[in-house]
Design a protein around this motif. Structure first.
Motif, PDB file in Angstrom:
ATOM      1  N   LYS A 103     -32.468   9.701  -1.380  1.00 59.61           N
ATOM      2  CA  LYS A 103     -31.715  10.612  -0.532  1.00 59.61           C
ATOM      3  C   LYS A 103     -30.472   9.911   0.005  1.00 59.61           C
ATOM      4  CE  LYS A 103     -35.818  13.172   0.926  1.00 59.61           C
ATOM      5  NZ  LYS A 103     -36.530  13.852   2.031  1.00 59.61           N
ATOM      6  N   THR A 104     -29.555  10.701   0.519  1.00 59.16           N
ATOM      7  CA  THR A 104     -28.348  10.148   1.126  1.00 59.16           C
ATOM      8  C   THR A 104     -28.702   9.474   2.445  1.00 59.16           C
ATOM      9  OG1 THR A 104     -26.934  11.833   0.125  1.00 59.16           O
ATOM     10  CG2 THR A 104     -26.083  10.700   2.065  1.00 59.16           C
ATOM     11  N   VAL A 105     -28.231   8.252   2.627  1.00 60.68           N
ATOM     12  CA  VAL A 105     -28.462   7.515   3.871  1.00 60.68           C
ATOM     13  C   VAL A 105     -27.121   6.981   4.375  1.00 60.68           C
ATOM     14  CG1 VAL A 105     -29.649   5.594   4.987  1.00 60.68           C
ATOM     15  CG2 VAL A 105     -30.777   6.831   3.124  1.00 60.68           C
ATOM     16  N   VAL A 106     -26.795   7.329   5.603  1.00 60.74           N
ATOM     17  CA  VAL A 106     -25.548   6.880   6.231  1.00 60.74           C
ATOM     18  C   VAL A 106     -25.884   6.185   7.535  1.00 60.74           C
ATOM     19  CG1 VAL A 106     -23.353   7.605   7.274  1.00 60.74           C
ATOM     20  CG2 VAL A 106     -24.176   8.709   5.174  1.00 60.74           C
ATOM     21  N   ALA A 107     -25.264   5.036   7.776  1.00 59.63           N
ATOM     22  CA  ALA A 107     -25.458   4.316   9.035  1.00 59.63           C
ATOM     23  C   ALA A 107     -24.313   4.618   9.977  1.00 59.63           C
ATOM     24  CB  ALA A 107     -25.546   2.815   8.782  1.00 59.63           C
ATOM     25  N   SER A 108     -24.648   4.863  11.231  1.00 53.08           N
ATOM     26  CA  SER A 108     -23.647   5.132  12.275  1.00 53.08           C
ATOM     27  C   SER A 108     -23.784   4.063  13.347  1.00 53.08           C
ATOM     28  CB  SER A 108     -23.868   6.528  12.879  1.00 53.08           C
ATOM     29  OG  SER A 108     -23.066   6.708  14.029  1.00 53.08           O
ATOM     30  N   MET A 109     -22.776   3.228  13.491  1.00 51.16           N
ATOM     31  CA  MET A 109     -22.800   2.159  14.483  1.00 51.16           C
ATOM     32  C   MET A 109     -22.289   2.675  15.826  1.00 51.16           C
ATOM     33  SD  MET A 109     -21.409  -1.147  12.364  1.00 51.16           S
ATOM     34  CE  MET A 109     -22.438  -1.971  11.152  1.00 51.16           C
TER      35      MET A 109
END
Length: 290
Positions: A103-109
């Motif tokens: 699946k799509t995984v995006v990190a948000s800092m």
């Protein structure tokens, strides 16, 4: 006297029964509200990592939940952490990396995503940070306190029996020997190299180029983008939109958050049930019979 005693027992049992009925229905309501599999439509699961990273178990459970849920098309990892334990950070990183294959995984800092916080973000396909996010701090550190001089002043001595020369390495009751420092430094170098390799694999960077800024320094999200550690500058909403775009979600996605309410349910019914019930009902019992 016996009649009053029996009435008290029945009252107490009634309270227990009523309590379980209330807990049961509250639990059902929380499950219906929090379980994303019970509703349809594309969703983005949110994994929140806040504060020191000391344990990975709860986060791993959330990741597995999103992995199994067909309605969760993408996952955004919201990180606001200065780092923490190496092992826990690596566990989360590896779980996200595996999830990113499906699946799509995006990190948000957030405000801070340094050291272990950055390590976790490397498991995502894309990383979004604010220009002023404090990140970096790429490195490994071992702190060994030494109170031997204090103990000497107050007249306290310690006797250590050990099976090998390094079994008590790191003891606060004596200073480190030079050979022990060398052993610990080898461990630090090993973990540091793992960190560099994770960055190189995730970000497609040359390890030698990484080492030029991977010296423990802290830098901003803007600088991290220049180094190739961050894909886009933006906020949490930008990370949501990016995840939706990458996952092919055209309509406005629903966000699924970690079901915090369910942890007390697990605590009550899965972890030390007898002890937890005793803690809950003992005050009621004392209140009744004293």
């Amino acid at each position: 006297m016996v009649k009053k005693f029996l009435q008290g027992i029945l009252t107490f049992l009634g309270v227990i029964f009523l309590f379980f009925i209330i807990v049961f229905f509250i639990g059902i309501l929380l499950l219906l509200r929090g379980e994303p599999t019970l509703s349809t439509g594309p969703k983005i699961g949110i994994v929140e990592i806040k504060g020191l990273i000391t344990d990975a178990d709860k986060t791993l459970r959330v990741i597995r939940n999103y992995e199994r849920n067909d309605h969760v098309k993408a996952v955004v990892v919201r990180i606001d952490s200065p780092g923490g334990a190496v092992g826990a950070s690596q566990e989360i990183y590896l779980a996200l990396k595996e999830l990113a294959q499906k699946k799509t995984v995006v990190a948000s800092m957030g405000s801070v995503a340094a050291s272990g916080g950055l390590y976790v973000a490397l498991g995502a396909q894309k990383i979004v940070a604010a220009p002023g996010t404090m990140t970096g701090s790429i490195g490994v550190m071992i702190q060994v306190p030494n109170v031997s001089k204090l103990l000497e002043k107050v007249g306290i001595e310690t006797t250590i029996l050990k099976s090998g020369p390094y079994k008590d390495t790191g003891s606060m009751f004596r200073p480190l020997r030079e050979d022990e420092k060398k052993v610990l430094y080898q461990t630090i170098k090993d973990v540091y190299q793992q960190f560099v390799e994770a960055i190189a694999t995730s970000r497609g960077l040359n390890p030698e180029e990484i080492k030029k800024f991977a010296d423990g320094r802290v830098f901003t999200g803007k600088k991290a983008k220049e180094y190739g550690l961050v894909d886009e500058l933006g906020n949490f909403n930008d990370a949501i939109y990016l995840a939706a775009k990458l996952a092919g979600i055209k309509e406005r996605p629903q966000l699924v958050y970690l079901q915090k309410e369910r942890f007390w349910w697990r605590y009550l019914f899965e972890e030390n049930l007898a002890e937890n019930l005793a803690v809950i009902f003992a005050p009621l019992y004392l209140l009744k019979w004293q």
